[in-house]
Design a protein around this motif. Structure first.
Motif, short mmCIF file in Angstrom:
data_model
loop_
_atom_site.label_atom_id
_atom_site.label_comp_id
_atom_site.label_asym_id
_atom_site.label_seq_id
_atom_site.Cartn_x
_atom_site.Cartn_y
_atom_site.Cartn_z
N MET A 59 0.86 -1.39 0.04
CA MET A 59 0.01 -0.12 -0.02
C MET A 59 0.91 1.19 0.05
N PHE A 60 1.99 1.09 0.61
CA PHE A 60 3.05 2.22 0.75
C PHE A 60 3.93 2.29 -0.42
N ARG A 61 3.93 1.35 -1.07
CA ARG A 61 4.98 1.32 -2.31
C ARG A 61 4.40 1.70 -3.48
N TYR A 62 3.17 1.21 -3.90
CA TYR A 62 2.49 1.29 -5.04
C TYR A 62 1.46 2.36 -5.16
N ARG A 63 1.66 3.45 -5.99
CA ARG A 63 0.75 4.52 -6.18
C ARG A 63 -0.64 4.16 -6.34
N MET A 65 -2.42 1.81 -5.48
CA MET A 65 -2.99 1.05 -4.35
C MET A 65 -3.77 2.20 -3.73
N ALA A 66 -3.50 3.38 -3.60
CA ALA A 66 -4.39 4.34 -3.17
C ALA A 66 -5.77 4.32 -3.58
N ASN A 67 -5.91 3.96 -4.67
CA ASN A 67 -7.36 4.04 -5.38
C ASN A 67 -8.25 2.81 -4.66
N LEU A 69 -8.74 2.74 -1.81
CA LEU A 69 -9.63 3.27 -0.52
C LEU A 69 -11.12 3.48 -0.83
N ILE A 192 6.87 2.01 -16.85
CA ILE A 192 7.94 2.95 -16.88
C ILE A 192 8.17 3.65 -15.58
N ASP A 193 7.14 3.94 -14.88
CA ASP A 193 7.30 4.61 -13.39
C ASP A 193 7.59 3.63 -12.27
N ASP A 194 8.04 2.59 -12.86
CA ASP A 194 8.60 1.34 -11.90
C ASP A 194 7.62 1.07 -10.95
N ASP A 195 6.27 1.08 -11.30
CA ASP A 195 5.25 0.72 -10.34
C ASP A 195 4.50 -0.40 -10.39
#
Lengths: 521, 55
Positions: A59-63, A65-67, A69, A192-195
């Motif tokens: 949750m704190f690594r992948y942007r 994951m905020a979705n 919520l 590309i965003d390494d995500d």
């Protein structure tokens, strides 16, 4: 606050500039308690998910994951105004999809080199595209079939309309074209965003449908193969899928894909497992046909987003591999039969029967619910739900083992979207009008996904045919994953002006005509 | 018997209190209002993560 369908002014639930709505709906005692109990279940699913430290770490690594919520709100958007059987059908589907996605995320993070780093587990993982038929994995029951793009982009945009914007911008910052479909572009942006989680013994990519898809796959496979050391197979299914002369080539692609998976995982194809899955595929097809049959009558039951979202998941991503979906098919069919026998309606008034065609706006999937509540337009079926109805071989015989290869090829060629956007004039244009007749529709709502070149070229031909048939047709432009190009209100405005000027009608619920949901999830 | 009734009473009070609490959260959408408040903080956090961005 009322038990009666359509008694609420749904527009009053929105808060200007807010992500969320004021409150949840009161649907009468029984339905509210039912909805509340399902909300509790969703909270328990989410609670179970965050109990695992590796999932919190992710949750704190992948942007993206905020979705997640916004999971309960996604369900609220699709259940707006629903009562009785319709509410239960919607929950049956949505709750199962949520559970399935939670398991998918948990598995991704378990094998992810950055998070769980379970090497043994990762060696049993085969990565697949989001927009890919998983038929080719039906005979590998001991392998984990995981898609990284499903949770990072596809589901994320269902949860939060702006979820893909960051990744689209990243892709374009690195020089990728801005006029391709934003879905594969966002998927490439995640890479590309390494995500993207890094795991798997190998991966299978599919030549989905378009230039954007090929571009995205190229970017993703470059990183997978050359940096992460994960070999990728390109499953190139023929686009002219109705032609007999391409079927042998399509079947050979399936044989090659199976051989590739066997080579990189050391696991052998299991025919018994395949034919069990095939039975479930046939059962799902049978149920879907029964729902569509009901939708041809004055009392449609499984329609709108209840039909669209579930078909996308069950037909393509599940493809008979998860028994829980067979149970859900059975329950949904039972509920639909009950409601049909009682001649029930999902809204207080049905004014128009519409076929929704083209590729729908992903950031506004609950638009179909809005159509019904605001204007009384019943979206009987949509292009992405009109997939293969062919019965596949389900008995294990030597002849059927050969037939099965062709069946998997057929399903792959006929995956959602590509079975209509490619394959010629007949599947996209002619069959629309056949469905209009079959479903007794009096209106066509045609999504114009402005970055989809496959459909844009047919604009004039659709209009010509609509005039010839005397069927009102309304174009609704959107940019699939990017609400900055055309907002949700921009989508609604196109219907609002059509209904007021061409159809000379007033809305059933005027509070829904203009909504302050620009900042909403 | 009195002890049993006392325990039953406590269990009933706990269940009713839990129901009242969760139902209030549910009907007033408080769960979503809370997570909407968390989101901006999370987005700022993601911006700070070092990434190997490239084609």
């Amino acid at each position: 606050m009322a038990k009666q369908i359509g008694a609420d002014r749904f527009g009053d639930f929105y808060i200007e500039g807010s992500r969320v709505r004021k409150r949840r709906e009161w649907r009468g005692f029984v339905d509210t308690m039912y909805d509340y109990s399902r909300w509790l279940k969703i909270m328990m699913t989410l609670g179970k998910f965050v109990m695992k430290p590796r999932n919190v770490k992710a949750m704190f690594r992948y942007r993206w994951m905020a979705n997640y919520l916004a999971v309960p709100m996604m369900v609220d958007r699709h259940t707006q105004g629903l009562r009785g059987e319709y509410l239960r059908i919607c929950h049956e589907e949505q709750d199962l999809v949520i559970d399935d996605v939670a398991k998918l995320l948990d598995s991704l993070f378990r094998g992810d080199r950055r998070i769980g780093n379970d090497k043994k587990f990762s060696d049993k993982v085969v990565l697949v595209d989001e927009n890919e038929m998983t038929a080719v994995m039906m005979g590998f029951p001991t392998l984990k079939v995981l898609s990284r793009e499903t949770p990072s982009t596809y589901v994320s945009v269902l949860l939060n309309q702006r979820a893909a914007c960051h990744y689209i911008d990243v892709a374009q910052e690195f020089g990728l074209a801005g006029d391709v479909c934003p879905m594969p572009e966002a998927e490439a942006g995640v890479s590309i965003d390494d995500d993207a989680p890094i795991l798997g013994a190998c991966a299978i990519q599919c030549n989905t449908t378009c230039d954007g898809s090929l571009l995205g796959n190229g970017v993703i496979s470059q990183r997978l193969e050359h940096e992460d050391g994960i070999p990728v197979f390109q499953l190139a299914a023929p686009l002219r899928h109705r032609e007999d002369d391409v079927q042998e080539y399509a079947a050979q692609e399936i044989r090659n894909a199976i051989a590739f998976v066997e080579k990189h995982t050391g696991v052998k194809w299991d025919w018994k497992a395949y034919f069990e899955c095939a039975k479930r595929v046939n059962y799902a097809t049978k149920c879907r046909q029964e729902w569509l049959e009901m939708n041809r009558t004055p009392y449609p039951q499984v329609f709108g987003s209840n039909l669209a979202l579930y078909t996308e998941t069950n037909y393509m991503a599940i493809c008979g591999r998860v028994p829980a979906f067979e149970k859900a098919d059975r329950k949904i069919t039972k509920l639909a039969r009950q409601a049909y026998a009682k001649k029930k309606m999902a809204a207080k008034e049905y004014r128009h029967r519409a076929i929704v065609w083209g590729v729908q706006s992903h950031y506004y999937m609950d638009f179909l619910v809005w159509l019904l509540n605001c204007w009384g337009i019943v979206p009987l079926t949509d292009m992405l739900s009109m997939v293969s109805t062919k019965e596949i071989a389900e008995v294990d015989t030597p002849e059927n083992r050969e037939q099965a290869i062709y069946d998997m090829a057929w399903l792959t060629e006929n995956m959602i979207m590509r079975n209509r956007t490619h394959g010629g004039y007949k599947v996209l244009l002619d069959e629309l009008w056949e469905f209009v007749e079959m479903f007794n529709a009096d209106m066509v709502i045609l999504w114009e996904h402005m970055s989809c070149k496959a459909l844009d070229g047919m604009h004039g031909l659709f209009e010509e045919k609509a005039r010839e048939k005397g069927i009102p047709l309304v174009w609704v432009s959107h940019d699939l994953f990017d609400p900055r190009i055309i907002s949700r209100q921009g989508v609604r405005d196109q219907i609002n002006s059509f209904m007021r000027t061409v159809m000379q009608e007033e809305p059933i619920d005027p509070s829904l005509e203009i909504l302050p949901d620009d900042q909403s999830w | 018997m009195a002890l049993f009734l006392h325990v039953l009473k406590i269990i009933a009070i706990v269940i009713v209190a839990l129901f009242a609490l969760t139902f209030t959260v549910y009907i007033f959408n408080l769960d979503m209002k809370l997570t909407a408040a968390i989101e901006p903080w999370l987005l700022k956090h993601y911006d700070k993560i070092d990434r190997d961005q490239h084609l």
